[in-house]
Scaffold this active site. Sequence first.
Site, short mmCIF file in Angstrom:
data_model
loop_
_atom_site.label_atom_id
_atom_site.label_comp_id
_atom_site.label_asym_id
_atom_site.label_seq_id
_atom_site.Cartn_x
_atom_site.Cartn_y
_atom_site.Cartn_z
N SER A 121 0.83 -1.21 0.00
CA SER A 121 0.00 0.00 0.00
C SER A 121 0.86 1.26 0.00
O SER A 121 1.89 1.32 0.67
CB SER A 121 -0.88 0.00 1.25
OG SER A 121 -1.43 1.29 1.45
N TYR A 172 -0.90 5.87 -3.87
CA TYR A 172 -1.96 6.86 -3.73
C TYR A 172 -1.36 8.16 -4.23
O TYR A 172 -0.42 8.68 -3.62
CB TYR A 172 -2.36 7.04 -2.27
CG TYR A 172 -3.41 6.07 -1.78
CD1 TYR A 172 -4.63 5.94 -2.43
CD2 TYR A 172 -3.19 5.31 -0.63
CE1 TYR A 172 -5.61 5.08 -1.95
CE2 TYR A 172 -4.17 4.45 -0.15
CZ TYR A 172 -5.37 4.34 -0.81
OH TYR A 172 -6.33 3.49 -0.33
N THR A 228 -4.27 3.54 -7.25
CA THR A 228 -5.61 3.34 -6.66
C THR A 228 -6.44 4.60 -6.91
O THR A 228 -6.02 5.70 -6.54
CB THR A 228 -5.50 3.07 -5.15
OG1 THR A 228 -4.70 1.89 -4.97
CG2 THR A 228 -6.86 2.84 -4.53
N HIS A 249 -12.84 -1.77 -3.22
CA HIS A 249 -12.08 -1.48 -2.00
C HIS A 249 -12.67 -2.24 -0.80
O HIS A 249 -12.63 -1.78 0.33
CB HIS A 249 -12.13 0.04 -1.74
CG HIS A 249 -10.86 0.66 -1.24
ND1 HIS A 249 -10.00 1.36 -2.04
CD2 HIS A 249 -10.31 0.72 0.01
CE1 HIS A 249 -8.99 1.84 -1.33
NE2 HIS A 249 -9.15 1.45 -0.08
C1 FNR Z 1 -7.64 -1.61 2.26
N1 FNR Z 1 -7.64 -1.39 0.88
C2 FNR Z 1 -6.70 -0.56 0.31
N2 FNR Z 1 -6.60 -0.45 -1.04
C3 FNR Z 1 -5.65 0.31 -1.61
O1 FNR Z 1 -5.57 0.36 -2.84
N3 FNR Z 1 -4.76 0.98 -0.83
C4 FNR Z 1 -4.80 0.94 0.53
O2 FNR Z 1 -4.00 1.54 1.22
C5 FNR Z 1 -5.82 0.15 1.14
N4 FNR Z 1 -5.91 0.06 2.50
C6 FNR Z 1 -6.76 -0.89 3.08
C7 FNR Z 1 -6.73 -1.09 4.45
C8 FNR Z 1 -7.53 -2.08 5.02
C9 FNR Z 1 -7.48 -2.33 6.49
C10 FNR Z 1 -8.38 -2.84 4.21
C11 FNR Z 1 -9.24 -3.95 4.78
C12 FNR Z 1 -8.44 -2.61 2.85
C13 FNR Z 1 -8.54 -2.18 0.01
C14 FNR Z 1 -7.89 -3.52 -0.36
O3 FNR Z 1 -6.78 -3.35 -1.18
C15 FNR Z 1 -8.88 -4.44 -1.09
O4 FNR Z 1 -9.42 -3.77 -2.20
C16 FNR Z 1 -10.02 -4.94 -0.19
O5 FNR Z 1 -9.59 -5.14 1.13
C17 FNR Z 1 -10.57 -6.24 -0.74
O6 FNR Z 1 -11.67 -6.65 -0.02
P1 FNR Z 1 -11.64 -7.75 1.14
O7 FNR Z 1 -10.84 -8.94 0.66
O8 FNR Z 1 -11.07 -7.11 2.34
O9 FNR Z 1 -13.10 -8.07 1.30
#
Ligand code: FNR
Length: 410
Positions: A152, A177, A203, A291
């Site tokens: 991330s 980001y 993202t 997300h």
């Molecule tokens: C995320 N997600 C996310 N996506 C991204 O592109 N950059 C990020 O920094 C984050 N941070 C993040 C933190 C936490 C705690 C979670 C749970 C999720 C989204 C992540 O990449 C992904 O799209 C989802 O978590 C997928 O869904 P599930 O498997 O959690 O249901």
Amino acid sequence: MTMSVSRRRFAMGVPTLLAASALPTVAWAQAAPSGNFLPQPSGENSLDIIAAERLAIRSKAVLEPGAWEYIHGAAGSEWTLRANRLALDLLAFNPGRMAGFSEADTTSELLGQQVAAPFFVCPMGGQDFAHEDADLASVRGAGAARIPYMLSGASNKSMEQVAKEAPADLLRIFAIYLNTDREVNWKLARRARAAGYRAIVMTVDSLGPGTSNRYIAMGSPKTAAAGFGNFDPARGGTGNFRDLKRDFDPADIAMLKEASGLPVMVKGLLRTEDAQRAVAAGAAGVVVSNHGGRTLDGSIPSIDALPGIVRAVGQRVPVLFDSGVRRGVDALRALALGATSVGIGRPVMDAMALGGGKGVADLLNWFRNDLATQMLLVGAKTIGDISPELLVRTDYTDATDRDLLTHELP
Ligand code: FNR
């Protein structure tokens, strides 16, 4: 299993930065009381995994309530969080039989590299909510299981630290980001290449408040160590992670390609036209994702967006998928609809909380084995044999049928 939780106490005035997925911060900056710090689990443990969803129950016992809610919460009423599951559950299999094999092969390819299974670890900020080692623990797990890893842009650890923690041949991707400061983006992209990341994911769906109600209700706690590992004015630009760019457009893809010389993918797309625009602008892949329900509450389930995007761009670029994947059958569903690779989000955080890097490796191996079992059961010997013909979209809408979908966790 032993679990240690370090209960540090910190004075006021330590860094109060917090990585969140749905980053934005207006809401949380106001809501967060200072000094509300959480202890973090630490340690490495092997996990006996029956099902990934059960880890969420077990992690509740080792995480502070605020940390657990941060991980498991989603935006608004959490409709999209639930709809992701419901839409996956409505896809049933019509399995092939007498296929003449006894063991399925999950190996596949992503960005020209052979991988153990068509999974990737989703980029997730705020990993220090789950484990003291944060991103270092999750990348160790991915390395041990040989599953591609997305770091991330809101990571706690720097991309260079993470790179050192993984085997050299692990497929690592940096999920940026974008910042309003162009120099920050440029430097991040160049650093990613220098640190051996094989691609950049941009993202584009985390645009505004999406912080979960549950987390805010807990007082938006944070960990004392929290910080954004890649942001440092000494490395160029403002260094302020919070200056997030929101006015994305296809030119950003070209900028990242030019800065990094790496393939650039776009994450957070649901509309077919957006995927077409991204690929026309030079994207080397797209990640179909909402997300995990953490941004727009009420957006369509990711799995419903997948077939259209695969039809539109799947011949030209890999189409990755995430949101709601909890079992091998979920991956099978997405692969049958044309996904190239399937992302795992929250379960990785649960596994980290319970077992650090070892826990993550066990989880990813569990997903690979579960996928292999389900492939055997539907008659698909290789990933290439997983086709749309295996799937039937069901429409269980009356009251009795609904019991099929809402059930106690087995
Ligand atoms: C995320 N997600 C996310 N996506 C991204 O592109 N950059 C990020 O920094 C984050 N941070 C993040 C933190 C936490 C705690 C979670 C749970 C999720 C989204 C992540 O990449 C992904 O799209 C989802 O978590 C997928 O869904 P599930 O498997 O959690 O249901």
